[in-house]
Design an enzyme around this catalytic site. Structure first.
Site, PDB file in Angstrom:
ATOM      1  CB  SER A  69      -0.942  -0.026   1.214  1.00  0.00           C
ATOM      2  OG  SER A  69      -1.879   1.028   1.147  1.00  0.00           O
ATOM      3  CG  ASP A 117      -5.727  -5.391   2.633  1.00  0.00           C
ATOM      4  OD1 ASP A 117      -6.467  -6.338   2.954  1.00  0.00           O
ATOM      5  OD2 ASP A 117      -5.544  -5.047   1.457  1.00  0.00           O
ATOM      6  CG  HIS A 154      -4.293  -0.781  -0.768  1.00  0.00           C
ATOM      7  ND1 HIS A 154      -3.854  -0.867   0.534  1.00  0.00           N
ATOM      8  CD2 HIS A 154      -4.965  -1.930  -1.005  1.00  0.00           C
ATOM      9  CE1 HIS A 154      -4.247  -2.014   1.064  1.00  0.00           C
ATOM     10  NE2 HIS A 154      -4.913  -2.679   0.137  1.00  0.00           N
TER      11      HIS A 154
END
Length: 202
Positions: free
Chosen positions: A21, A141, A48
């Protein structure tokens, strides 16, 4: 036309799934640069991305690695030596046989794509033949998904949180107790190459 991908022996790894991310573009570039052009497994990536903008991540990463890099497409079969990136705002899943699926189902932890969903699908499709890798990123995540990969006999690698630009994701993964290797970014590709090129110990 359906691409037939030769099945690897069951005692070898067959896929690498990577989650990143914040800070992830640079980390992915470093990871993939050292992976070599003849990687015998596909690489599935959740990074992401802002869904409001068209992404050029595949083009950016292609300049940093000898591997083919592309945005994943629905119903294509993952091929060795190719990096498949989840498109913005789409979950990336894989089924047995390496067939990729893209979905717009609900957000997971406010995220789409979700590393947890990718890892859970990899665990279900590949079991002990799967490697999951969590790189820099904020949030959690990938932690639940890493636990799923480990529970099915797969191998989990996390970037050492102390060396990550954002330590939230790798720290959360390490906190599950499911991580087999905690490594500085520059060592991860070497370990992955070593794993996919040798037989797993029974």
């Amino acid at each position: 036309m359906t691409v037939q991908v030769p099945a690897l022996p069951s005692d070898r790894y067959a896929v690498v799934a990577v989650a990143s991310s914040a800070g992830g573009i640079g980390a992915l570039g470093r990871l993939l640069k050292d992976m070599g052009s003849d990687l015998p497994v596909p690489v599935l990536v959740v990074q992401h991305l802002d869904p409001r903008h068209q992404t050029v991540i595949a083009e950016v990463l292609s300049r940093r690695t000898p591997l083919e890099v592309k945005l994943a497409e629905a119903d294509e079969t993952a091929r060795p030596g190719t990096v498949y990136i989840a498109p913005p705002d789409r979950h990336l899943l894989v089924s047995p046989g390496g067939v990729l699926t893209l979905t717009s189902t609900e957000l997971v932890h406010f995220l789409r794509p979700s590393a947890d969903l990718l890892f859970e699908s990899v665990a279900g499709a590949y079991g002990p033949q799967a490697i999951a890798c969590i790189l820099t990123g904020s949030g959690r995540d990938g932690a639940m998904g890493a636990d799923a990969v480990k529970s099915r006999g797969g191998t989990v690698i996390a970037q050492d949180p102390e060396t990550a630009e954002f330590r939230g994701m790798p720290s959360a993964a390490v906190g599950t107790g499911a991580v087999d290797y905690v490594l500085p970014l520059e060592e991860i590709s070497t370990v992955i190459r070593g794993l996919v090129e040798t037989k797993r110990r029974g």
